[in-house]
Design a protein around this motif. Structure first.
Motif, PDB file in Angstrom:
ATOM      1  N   ILE A 217      36.395  48.293  36.687  1.00  0.00           N
ATOM      2  CA  ILE A 217      36.839  47.207  37.563  1.00  0.00           C
ATOM      3  C   ILE A 217      37.658  47.758  38.718  1.00  0.00           C
TER       4      ILE A 217
ATOM      5  N   ASP B 102      38.906  52.765  37.793  1.00  0.00           N
ATOM      6  CA  ASP B 102      39.996  52.318  36.926  1.00  0.00           C
ATOM      7  C   ASP B 102      40.985  53.465  36.717  1.00  0.00           C
TER       8      ASP B 102
ATOM      9  N   THR C 237      40.945  48.781  41.171  1.00  0.00           N
ATOM     10  CA  THR C 237      42.116  48.112  41.738  1.00  0.00           C
ATOM     11  C   THR C 237      41.851  46.622  41.922  1.00  0.00           C
ATOM     12  N   PRO C 238      42.778  45.738  41.498  1.00  0.00           N
ATOM     13  CA  PRO C 238      42.579  44.301  41.735  1.00  0.00           C
ATOM     14  C   PRO C 238      42.370  44.024  43.221  1.00  0.00           C
TER      15      PRO C 238
ATOM     16  N   TRP D  42      43.160  41.693  45.285  1.00  0.00           N
ATOM     17  CA  TRP D  42      44.260  41.217  46.114  1.00  0.00           C
ATOM     18  C   TRP D  42      45.318  42.293  46.372  1.00  0.00           C
ATOM     19  N   ARG D  43      45.174  43.457  45.729  1.00  0.00           N
ATOM     20  CA  ARG D  43      46.112  44.557  45.962  1.00  0.00           C
ATOM     21  C   ARG D  43      45.530  45.636  46.877  1.00  0.00           C
TER      22      ARG D  43
ATOM     23  N   HIS E  24      29.947  45.828  39.057  1.00  0.00           N
ATOM     24  CA  HIS E  24      30.979  45.094  39.791  1.00  0.00           C
ATOM     25  C   HIS E  24      30.652  45.082  41.286  1.00  0.00           C
TER      26      HIS E  24
ATOM     27  N   PHE F 213      39.846  36.709  44.379  1.00  0.00           N
ATOM     28  CA  PHE F 213      40.034  37.414  43.114  1.00  0.00           C
ATOM     29  C   PHE F 213      39.141  38.641  42.930  1.00  0.00           C
ATOM     30  N   PHE F 214      38.037  38.747  43.688  1.00  0.00           N
ATOM     31  CA  PHE F 214      37.071  39.813  43.380  1.00  0.00           C
ATOM     32  C   PHE F 214      36.677  40.702  44.553  1.00  0.00           C
TER      33      PHE F 214
END
Length: 545
Positions: A488, A481, A490-491, A493-494, A262, A462-463
């Motif tokens: 992946i 995670d 934390t998203p 955008w957060r 990632h 988004f990434f």
């Protein structure tokens, strides 16, 4: 040997490596439009027409092609020799390449010299940001690594005016002088690096803890071994090194394992998108763009081009001052949106008010295949300036700041080298593609780059997580995670920056909300939380206390 610990001086010296890239850009863009260059390297039936679009694309692409290879080998070079010595090797290559370029008798010799110059730029562009990021405190890391981009803009500006001045000299001296003078910064950088410290994180990997402690005291503690930030930095580094002892063998394949893929994809696309903005196209081929906008006099063309370079230098300054407060994500998103606007505006102006310039193009330049007159031509130039003003404080500096922040220390050298190779691979392709693109699809070239800006905005949203204000070790937690199942994390955008926390660490040795932390699961550690403690609660190797 005496070493200077002022982080701003260290940065100013190190980013000369970025300035070399800038020198190359403008020494080519300012010279390809001169009669001296076109007459000497002429390929067409018309005298002084210059190289055809294909060979000219090859000449331009030779440097980024060499940079692609240089960036890949830099990972191995820097892990073995250290950050400083890797950059000194790059300086040596730059001098050799510049000698060959300066003495070029034909296009083949010019391409060979630019390939060797590219090896230097690839090594320096990959490892100078790593070197600075591993020395810089978190609250200043963005502006300091971003100085690489500022150095590039200064290199472009300085060499442009040198090349403009020598354009009034008759004969081959018009281009041989600037191609020879570009050796001077590399020589300064080579010898200057003897007087600045090595990366403490690289030294820690080699077990040279006494040197690590001395450098942190010198750079972060301002000579005070009892400064709180010294102990905090030592523990952050020790925590990572303990893990690396069990993971000492690192190859490029490690970048594609589930716990790292990632990050690898984000770092690689950060550099790829920075090229697909079209900015370096503006820099390399600004001569063609202004020809199409009606600036067909060589002197007027060069002076109009110089305004763009001044804008590039000036507009990079806000990023150096505020990028650590703005954060990486907002800067990238706003930059992509603005660049998209000006690219589509240019396409619209050319499609609506322009016309085909004929098979030979404007002034015999086939790549200048479209012609826009009057107010529309001024609008084209204005949108070009606005594009540069949008890139300079956003994607320009952040493209160098962001990749070194993403990776744990054990893979950072190779990971940044790999991501930077993406920059140069696409730089090479675009350098060869754009002259033919302007010749064949004309104004639609702007549409292509505008669509790329739309795609990069979506991708970033988004990434791409926020990394501003975090220590290099803390960034790993973003990719952890919560359930320990996937990598992946934390998203994007957060995620948010932590400028205040980083500032607290520098002044008190611990953050106002600090808890003991271990490295992330994605690095092989479990994350444990506890009560508020200071950095002194961590154990430090006795030989470095």
């Amino acid at each position: 040997m005496y070493q200077i610990g002022n982080i701003y001086f260290i940065t100013a010296l190190a980013v000369i490596g970025g300035g070399l890239f800038g020198f190359d850009i403008s020494s080519m863009s300012a010279i390809i439009g001169t009669n001296q260059y076109k007459c000497y390297f002429n390929q067409g039936e018309i005298p002084c027409q210059g190289p055809n679009p294909g060979p000219q694309g090859g000449i331009t692409a030779a440097m980024p092609g060499g940079s692609w290879l240089g960036s890949l080998i830099s990972g191995i070079l820097t892990d073995r020799l250290g950050r400083k010595k890797a950059v000194q090797v790059a300086c040596t290559l730059w001098v050799i390449g510049s000698i060959i370029v300066c003495a070029s008798q034909n296009i083949g010799m010019l391409v060979a010299g630019r390939l060797i110059n590219g090896l230097c730029v690839g090594i320096a562009s990959a490892q100078v940001p790593v070197y600075i990021s591993e020395l810089a405190p978190p609250t200043k890391r963005g502006r300091l690594v971003g100085a690489q981009q500022w150095a590039i803009t200064w290199g472009i500006l300085i060499m442009f005016y040198i090349s403009y001045g020598t354009s009034f000299i008759d004969g081959v001296a018009a281009f041989r002088i600037p191609w020879g003078l570009q050796m001077i910064p590399a020589i300064i950088l080579f010898f200057g690096l003897f007087f600045v410290p090595e990366s403490p994180r690289w030294l820690a990997r080699k077990g040279r803890w006494e040197e690590v402690k001395a450098i942190i005291v010198l750079v972060h503690g301002k000579g005070d071994p009892s400064a709180p930030v010294v102990e905090y930095e030592m523990n952050e580094i020790k925590e990572m090194v303990e893990f690396e002892k069990a993971n000492s063998d690192v190859t490029y394949l490690d970048l594609f394992k589930p716990n790292m893929i990632h990050r690898t994809h984000i770092g690689l696309f950060m550099q790829i998108w920075s090229q697909l903005t079209g900015m370096n196209v503006m820099m390399y081929y600004i001569n063609y763009i202004f020809l199409m906008a009606g600036k067909d006099d060589v002197s007027a063309n060069l002076l109009a081009s110089s305004i763009q370079y001044v804008i590039n230098v000036v507009m990079t300054i806000p990023a150096l001052l505020y990028v650590d407060r703005w954060g990486r994500r907002p800067t990238l998103l706003i930059g992509a949106a603005l660049m998209m606007t000006w690219l589509f505006a240019n396409a619209g102006i050319m499609a609506t008010y322009g016309h085909w310039a004929g098979p030979e193009g404007v002034k015999g330049q086939k790549a200048a295949s479209w012609f826009v007159e009057g107010a529309a031509g001024k609008g084209l130039i204005a949108c070009t300036y606005l594009f540069v003003a949008s890139y300079a404080p956003t994607w320009g500096p952040v493209s160098w700041i962001y990749p070194p922040e993403l990776y744990p220390m054990r893979v950072r050298g190779k990971a940044v080298a790999f991501s930077t190779s993406g920059n140069w691979a696409f730089n090479t392709a675009l350098g060869a593609f754009v002259p033919a693109s302007f010749e064949n699809i004309k104004w639609q070239t702007y549409v292509v780059f505008g669509v790329f800006c739309v795609a990069m905005w979506i991708h970033v949203f988004f990434f791409f997580p926020e990394t501003a204000g975090k220590t290099l070790e803390e960034v790993s937690e973003i990719f952890e995670d919560p359930n320990g199942i996937k990598y992946i994390g934390t998203p994007a955008w957060r995620t948010h920056g932590s400028y205040r926390k980083a500032r607290d660490i520098e002044t008190t040795g611990f953050a106002s909300s600090m808890v003991p932390r271990a490295l992330s699961k994605s690095d092989g550690f479990s994350s444990e939380r506890g009560e508020k403690v200071s950095a002194s609660h961590f154990e430090v190797p006795s030989k470095v206390v």
